[in-house]
Design a protein around this motif. Sequence first.
Motif, PDB file in Angstrom:
ATOM      1  N   CYS A 194     -17.297 -29.478  85.769  1.00 49.76           N
ATOM      2  CA  CYS A 194     -17.027 -30.649  86.486  1.00 49.76           C
ATOM      3  C   CYS A 194     -15.590 -31.389  85.959  1.00 49.76           C
ATOM      4  O   CYS A 194     -15.383 -31.622  84.991  1.00 49.76           O
ATOM      5  CB  CYS A 194     -18.099 -31.843  86.656  1.00 49.76           C
ATOM      6  N   CYS A 226     -16.760 -34.931  84.583  1.00 48.80           N
ATOM      7  CA  CYS A 226     -17.712 -35.185  83.436  1.00 48.80           C
ATOM      8  C   CYS A 226     -17.892 -33.897  82.713  1.00 48.80           C
ATOM      9  O   CYS A 226     -18.431 -34.152  81.621  1.00 48.80           O
ATOM     10  CB  CYS A 226     -19.025 -35.782  84.069  1.00 48.80           C
ATOM     11  N   CYS A 264     -21.551 -30.531  90.764  1.00 49.70           N
ATOM     12  CA  CYS A 264     -21.671 -31.138  89.603  1.00 49.70           C
ATOM     13  C   CYS A 264     -23.238 -31.576  89.697  1.00 49.70           C
ATOM     14  O   CYS A 264     -23.510 -32.445  90.420  1.00 49.70           O
ATOM     15  CB  CYS A 264     -21.004 -32.254  89.158  1.00 49.70           C
ATOM     16  N   CYS A 314     -23.180 -35.355  88.065  1.00 47.55           N
ATOM     17  CA  CYS A 314     -22.562 -36.784  88.818  1.00 47.55           C
ATOM     18  C   CYS A 314     -22.415 -36.414  90.278  1.00 47.55           C
ATOM     19  O   CYS A 314     -22.052 -37.330  91.004  1.00 47.55           O
ATOM     20  CB  CYS A 314     -21.359 -36.946  88.149  1.00 47.55           C
TER      21      CYS A 314
HETATM   22 ZN   LIG Z   1     -19.717 -34.242  86.846  1.00 46.71          ZN
END
Ligand SMILES: [Zn+2]
Length: 172
Positions: A12, A15, A32, A35
Amino acid sequence: MTHHQNNEIKFCPYCGTPTQKKIVYEKVRVFCPDCNWVYYEDPKVAAAVLVQQNGSILLARRIFNPNKGEWTLPAGFIDAHEDPEQAAIRECLEETGLEVNISGLREIISGREHDRGADMVIVYDAEIIGGILTAGDDADEVAFFPLDQLPPIAFQATRKVIKSLIQKNNPS
Ligand SMILES: [Zn+2]
């Protein structure tokens, strides 16, 4: 599509969590699990110019594969947030040394022809306003060619533009 296998997004970008895949809006997409960011792949868009002078068209010879040594319209990718007309003008200057004005929209050609190609090409008509014909960037030679004496042409998109130009010049 095979052209995404080498540059798949594995983490991702927000994050850093390893991505997974699931069906989102009817397609398998990278997402992801932490998130919930979903990767919606955008098309790659290129801009090209068709410059005509005394019945000849401006072409540039490619120094990179695919189709190295074959000729195309001056063209390149549009940067994010860049005006497509400005991209066409910029690419023409970088590849051919010629400054042009955009005089019209000729056509939009869709269909990716190779892994690093565009999904669509916006082809503009352009007129020379300055500069000196000099090959640069990803071209090693630039020249004007009469439509009945064309060099080896790279890409279906280029052939399509030339074919429709010839048809418009010779109606019926
Ligand atoms: Zn993420």
